[in-house]
Design an enzyme around this catalytic site. Structure first.
Site, short mmCIF file in Angstrom:
data_model
loop_
_atom_site.label_atom_id
_atom_site.label_comp_id
_atom_site.label_asym_id
_atom_site.label_seq_id
_atom_site.Cartn_x
_atom_site.Cartn_y
_atom_site.Cartn_z
CG HIS A 468 -1.81 1.18 1.34
ND1 HIS A 468 -3.14 1.15 1.02
CD2 HIS A 468 -1.56 2.46 1.72
CE1 HIS A 468 -3.67 2.34 1.19
NE2 HIS A 468 -2.73 3.16 1.63
CD GLU A 469 1.47 3.58 3.68
OE1 GLU A 469 1.63 4.65 3.06
OE2 GLU A 469 0.42 3.32 4.31
CG HIS A 472 0.24 6.24 -0.77
ND1 HIS A 472 -0.80 6.90 -1.39
CD2 HIS A 472 -0.31 5.65 0.33
CE1 HIS A 472 -1.92 6.72 -0.70
NE2 HIS A 472 -1.65 5.95 0.34
CG HIS A 475 0.48 8.98 -6.96
ND1 HIS A 475 -0.64 9.29 -6.24
CD2 HIS A 475 0.28 9.52 -8.18
CE1 HIS A 475 -1.48 10.00 -7.00
NE2 HIS A 475 -0.94 10.14 -8.18
#
Ligand SMILES: [Zn+2]
Length: 676
Positions: A468-469, A472, A475
């Site tokens: 998940h992290e 990010h 991105h």
């Protein structure tokens, strides 16, 4: 005083000089860089006729040094803090608020912005420049720049009052939480608790002066396991009622009137700025755009999820009856019997999976997954200074072999780090004068540490957290904007979790797991049968969970999308709104609104729906990967180009449609969650 924060950063890639920074450097560096930023604003105002370049673009560039220094400071305050830094934060925060208010309330500056904005049709701007112009203009207007003096004063007053009220709301909830403790003297009463939870309960009791007893509080880490594992039904009931009556008992810690005041002021503020309601104001800067769209979205999901949710509840009720002869399943029974049912159905627990998820291998797996998808490569670089010996710094190269980003990874808990996991950055990405300034991105987690005899072995939940992290982080690392305020994760709130949540999907795919999920002792790959069970267990009670999230989203919208003066009594309003999502018998006199901190204390007002919204996006987007292959190069390239690299350069609906070829549909989520 020589201040390394104010000098040009000499470390590789101009990374932060952590090896030279001392706490006493921060305040003078922040003060100095605020002055610099003020000079930059002055220069903007002094420039001749306002243009896009000398005003809008210049505003995006202004305060860069301040941004970098404040970024370093607040990142350290989260990841490696101490009392000195915390004290300093209380001093620095108001300086920054004041500085940003000085900019947004500057009439002469706003006039220039307005002039450029009024000519936007004639300026021949690129879509990204149009976004920057409208974002800049809106940031002033939404802060009251268009109001007359009298209304402007009113707005300031409302903002001050709102800040006080949300603090008060939080203080009440905290005081309620802290004043409750339930001691247990008899060991038989704590039957069912796992050993570690029991130890923690004993320690809590000891800290509160009752050695040899056990204690439960309303803090999450105490309350949630208690409701999940305590065999004692009466004790579960007692804790449940204490938890669900917080700040609603009509005493000095009651939040009902605080809620009414908050709602009224938010409504007045929105009206003053020309919006129909607070939700209309908030959603103007969201992918969902309007309350109508949010409500339709939630109602539609509810209709689909409710039958499955009812099945989930019946299944637990039947299980409880069979096991303990429970005739009427109550709210304080649900988590307890669900946990046992889950164990019986999937025979899956954390310890069974741990050996397959050695941290070093998982990290390597994350890097390989990113490599296969986006062609990026990670190399540890020991010359890059770090703020703690647990932190590893990597140099990241793109598909073309060129420098792409710096990536910091900080995995283990320690005293100065706050809980949870997050991605952040030390330097944003932007282009200036033909040069692409690449970002410095970091992820911070609190994973299981290695022991003397065993390496760090993660539970599956930690694996998905890491993915998940890292989503990010991608991105941030792949960002390719011209302007820092539109770069990377600077996107609308209900869009920002797409890159992170979609990346979690790879953890359930054999092709990806085969890259890293091998037994740390035997080297055996994780068996397919185990992967299947992980997938099934992930869908356990998805109907129930979905309806629960929807119920919070609907309550949040009900409070914020209409005139709140119609709400006479908080308790009956909540009861009325929650009726259609209730799945278990109502418990008299309990209330959730009075402790609903997300929307009355934090920033989630008119935004709770975002959790489900982002899930719809990630499932819908990942479905394309499932159709074409999870490592399909074309799909990956399109996702990188249209979503990851695009940041906030255009409206997320446009970006999404460019990737998916159509608007998002909830079907993939419903399918993944087993709801259709
Ligand atoms: Zn996230």
């Amino acid at each position: 005083m020589n201040n390394p924060l104010l000098d040009k950063f000499e470390a590789p890639f101009e990374t932060a000089p952590f090896n030279q920074i001392k706490t006493e450097h921060f305040l003078p560096a922040i003060q100095k860089s605020i002055e610099l930023a003020k000079d930059e604003i002055k220069a903007i105002k002094a420039a001749p006729l306002p243009t896009f370049e000398n005003t809008i673009e210049a505003l995006d560039r202004a305060g860069e040094k301040l941004g970098v220094i404040a970024g370093i400071f607040f990142n350290l305050n989260s990841a490696e803090t101490n009392e000195e830094i915390q004290k300093l934060a209380r001093e620095i925060s108001p300086l920054l608020t004041e500085h940003s208010n000085d900019i947004l309330l500057d009439k002469a500056l706003f006039e220039r912005v307005e002039q450029v904005h009024s000519q936007k049709e004639q300026l021949d701007l690129s879509p990204e420049q149009e976004t920057l112009l409208s974002k800049t203009y809106k940031s002033f207007v939404r802060n009251g720049a268009n109001l007359n003096e009298e209304d402007s004063q009113k707005l300031r007053k409302i903002d001050q009052e709102l800040a006080q009220l949300s603090l008060k709301f939080g203080e009440h909830v905290l005081a309620e939480t802290n004043r409750y403790v339930r001691f247990v003297e008899n060991e038989s009463e704590v039957a069912g608790l796992p050993e570690s939870i029991k130890e923690a309960a004993a320690q809590t009791a000891e800290e509160k002066g009752k050695v040899g007893q056990w204690a439960f509080t309303l803090d999450y880490p105490s309350y949630v396991p208690a409701l999940t594992y305590l065999k004692n039904r009466e004790l579960r009931k007692e804790l449940f009622i204490a938890y669900n009556t917080k700040s609603s008992k009509g005493d000095d810690l009651d939040n009902k009137s605080v809620i009414k005041d908050i709602l009224q002021l938010r409504y007045e503020r929105a009206k003053l700025l020309g919006y129909q309601s607070h939700a209309h104001f908030v959603l103007e800067e969201r992918m969902a755009k309007t309350p109508k769209e949010v409500l339709e979205f939630l109602e539609n999901l509810l209709e689909k999820a409710k039958p499955k949710a009812e099945e989930d509840v019946s299944e637990v009720a039947a299980f409880a009856k069979k096991l303990d002869g429970i005739e009427r399943l109550e709210r304080w029974d649900f988590a307890y019997y669900s946990e046992m049912l889950k164990k019986e159905k999937y025979e899956l627990d954390d310890e069974l999976l741990r050996p397959y998820f050695q941290l070093e291998k998982v990290i390597d797996g994350v890097f390989q997954t990113a490599g296969k998808l986006y062609g990026i490569q990670f190399t540890q670089n020991k010359d890059i200074p770090v703020y703690h010996s647990d932190v590893t710094a990597y140099e990241v190269k793109g598909r073309d072999g060129k420098h792409l980003a710096v990536f910091y990874a900080d995995f283990f808990p320690r005293a100065g780090k706050r809980n949870g996991a997050w991605m952040t950055s030390y330097k944003g990405q932007y282009q200036l004068g033909g040069k692409d300034h690449r970002p410095h991105v970091s992820i911070v987690c609190n994973f299981t540490k290695p022991t003397k005899t065993k390496p760090s072995l993660l539970i599956f939940n930690e694996v998905t957290t890491l993915f998940h992290e890292f989503g990010h982080a991608l991105h941030g690392m792949l960002a390719k904007s011209n302007y820092s305020s539109l770069s990377g994760t600077s996107v609308y709130w209900d869009f920002v979790e797409l890159p992170s949540q979609i990346f979690e999907n790879w953890c359930y795919e054999k092709e990806c797991l085969d890259l890293f999920a091998v037994h740390f002792e035997t080297g055996e790959k994780i068996p397919q049968e185990l992967i299947d069970r992980i997938k099934k267990a992930a869908n356990f009670q998805q109907g129930y969970q979905t309806v629960r999230q929807i119920s919070f989203g609907l309550l949040d919208m009900a409070y914020h999308h209409q005139d709140p003066s119609k709400i006479e009594d908080i308790a009956s309003f909540e009861k009325h709104v929650m009726e259609k999502t209730d799945l278990l018998p109502k418990v008299p006199n309990t209330l959730m609104s009075t402790a609903f901190s997300h929307i009355f204390q934090g920033g989630y007002s008119a935004g709770y729906y975002s959790y489900k919204w982002a899930e719809v996006l990630d499932a819908d987007a990942f479905e394309l990967f499932l159709e074409k292959g999870v490592f399909d190069p074309e799909t990956a390239e399109s996702f990188a180009k249209n979503i990851l690299s695009a940041g906030g350069t255009e409206h997320p609906s446009k970006l999404y449609q460019r990737f998916r070829g159509r608007e998002p549909k909830p079907d993939a989520l419903l399918k993944r969650a087993g709801l259709i």
